[in-house]
Design an enzyme around this catalytic site. Structure first.
Site, PDB file in Angstrom:
ATOM      1  N   LYS A 112      75.814  47.517  43.520  1.00 56.58           N
ATOM      2  CA  LYS A 112      75.538  46.607  44.634  1.00 56.58           C
ATOM      3  C   LYS A 112      76.590  45.514  44.728  1.00 56.58           C
ATOM      4  O   LYS A 112      76.999  45.146  45.830  1.00 56.58           O
ATOM      5  CB  LYS A 112      74.145  45.971  44.485  1.00 56.58           C
ATOM      6  CG  LYS A 112      72.998  46.916  44.812  1.00 56.58           C
ATOM      7  CD  LYS A 112      71.695  46.146  44.919  1.00 56.58           C
ATOM      8  CE  LYS A 112      70.516  47.057  45.228  1.00 56.58           C
ATOM      9  NZ  LYS A 112      69.233  46.334  45.198  1.00 56.58           N
ATOM     10  N   LYS A 193      71.251  61.104  47.186  1.00 50.63           N
ATOM     11  CA  LYS A 193      69.845  60.832  47.453  1.00 50.63           C
ATOM     12  C   LYS A 193      69.685  60.253  48.858  1.00 50.63           C
ATOM     13  O   LYS A 193      70.535  59.482  49.308  1.00 50.63           O
ATOM     14  CB  LYS A 193      69.355  59.816  46.409  1.00 50.63           C
ATOM     15  CG  LYS A 193      67.854  59.727  46.290  1.00 50.63           C
ATOM     16  CD  LYS A 193      67.486  58.738  45.192  1.00 50.63           C
ATOM     17  CE  LYS A 193      66.136  58.117  45.499  1.00 50.63           C
ATOM     18  NZ  LYS A 193      65.764  57.047  44.590  1.00 50.63           N
ATOM     19  N   LYS A 196      68.630  54.818  53.448  1.00 46.64           N
ATOM     20  CA  LYS A 196      68.807  54.269  54.783  1.00 46.64           C
ATOM     21  C   LYS A 196      70.200  53.673  54.906  1.00 46.64           C
ATOM     22  O   LYS A 196      70.819  53.720  55.958  1.00 46.64           O
ATOM     23  CB  LYS A 196      67.741  53.191  54.992  1.00 46.64           C
ATOM     24  CG  LYS A 196      67.445  52.919  56.440  1.00 46.64           C
ATOM     25  CD  LYS A 196      66.554  51.699  56.590  1.00 46.64           C
ATOM     26  CE  LYS A 196      66.718  51.108  57.977  1.00 46.64           C
ATOM     27  NZ  LYS A 196      66.364  49.686  58.004  1.00 46.64           N
TER      28      LYS A 196
END
Ligand code: TRP
Length: 334
Positions: A112, A193, A196
């Site tokens: 992230k 995976k 969104k």
């Protein structure tokens, strides 16, 4: 034996079928048998830049989605994290028994933070707050997917360090794997995976209009031009997985068996497979979408969340009231 499960979900605005089959469906199945707490983690959401109005809407929207998907707020304690501020108090205390070295090893932080120009310290200490979420309720089971195993392992280390410093208090939470640990992959990149954040073509939203779902399923990647021999390509395997999960619920498993047999003899047309995936998926999603529409027009979700927070807060306050004197905090416990 697991006695109480806790799970958290980020208010991303919308659930996709990966969340549904991988997590939410299992939570809904569990709530009849075991004390369940589900929290929409808005404190976690602000670790990266998010607009306040968007966050508030996304939080409410996620709650509505969860209830529409079968989380029953009478059975499950369903609430918004920041309605129970004890999460942050315990988070602070646990941060003091968490090493920087451990936090530096978190792969989700590395991932992230590499996408962020401003890296907040909240993003770094995110797993401490996650440990606080779980331990605040002394939950011993956490139904999460593989991507959260490292965070859960850290939660156990934190519990252990707290216990060894202040006396045996927190249970060490274990991962709970659902009946079927489904892992749905992206439609346009079936090696990753479903998520969104990868973009519109990668996921199917649980609440998405039928026409849009049809389009996305039809354009799902099947063969990626790999030298695959007789092996099933990841895209086709993913479509079969979605079909299997859907037909399990609709009871129309013969559709799955037929298509599998066709594949085995090399006569499967991908368009037929995709049509079947679409049809079966819609049988599951249609009632969920209808329920959502009703919930939304009733305007009851806010009240459901508030009463969930009340129930959660009773438990949270009790834990904090025990933790403070153990650590030596405050003046109320001489
Ligand atoms: N980090 C989790 C995720 O990204 C969300 C989460 C926050 C969570 N707190 C939790 C999951 C506590 C389980 C338990 O999916």
């Amino acid at each position: 034996m697991i006695t109480r499960v806790f799970s958290g979900i980020q208010p991303t605005g919308t659930l996709h079928i990966g969340n549904y089959f991988g997590a939410v469906r299992n939570w809904a199945a569990m709530q009849d048998d075991i004390e369940s707490i589900i929290c929409i983690v808005d404190y976690h959401a602000i670790t990266i830049d998010v607009d306040p109005t968007t966050l508030r809407q996304a939080t409410l929207s996620m709650a509505t989605d969860l209830i529409a998907c079968g989380i029953d707020p009478e059975k499950t304690v369903l609430f918004v994290q920041s309605d129970v501020p004890e999460h942050t108090e315990l988070g602070w205390i646990l941060g003091c028994v968490t090493s920087i070295g451990d936090l530096s090893r978190m792969t989700q932080f590395k991932d992230k933070s590499s996408k962020q120009s401003f890296i907040s310290s909240g993003l770094f200490t995110y797993p401490v707050l996650q440990a606080a979420d779980i331990l605040l309720y002394k939950a011993d089971g956490v139904p999460v997917g593989e991507d959260q195993i490292q965070h859960l392992e850290l939660s156990r280390r934190i519990a252990r360090r707290f216990n060894s410093r202040f006396g045996e208090f927190f249970p060490e939470p274990q991962q709970v794997v659902g009946e079927k640990g489904a892992r749905i992959m992206s439609l346009s990149d079936p090696t990753a995976k479903m998520s969104k954040s990868a973009g519109e073509t990668h996921y199917v939203g649980v609440m998405e209009p039928e026409t849009s779902i049809r389009k996305k399923v039809r354009s799902a990647v099947t063969d990626m031009g790999l030298e695959s021999g007789d092996a099933m390509s990841p895209g086709v395997a993913n479509l079969f997985e979605i079909l299997e999960l859907s037909t399990e619920s609709t009871g129309q498993t013969d559709i799955l068996e037929n298509l599998r047999a066709n594949f085995a003899v090399g006569s499967l047309m991908y368009s037929t497979l995709k049509d079947a995936v679409f049809e079966q998926l819609m049988e599951i999603l249609r009632p969920i979408q209808e329920k959502r529409a009703k919930l939304e027009s009733s305007g009851d979700v806010i009240d459901m969340l508030r009463s969930g927070a009340k129930r959660a807060r009773i438990m949270a306050k009790e834990t904090i009231a025990q933790v403070r004197p153990l650590v030596g905090l405050g003046t109320d416990n001489p």
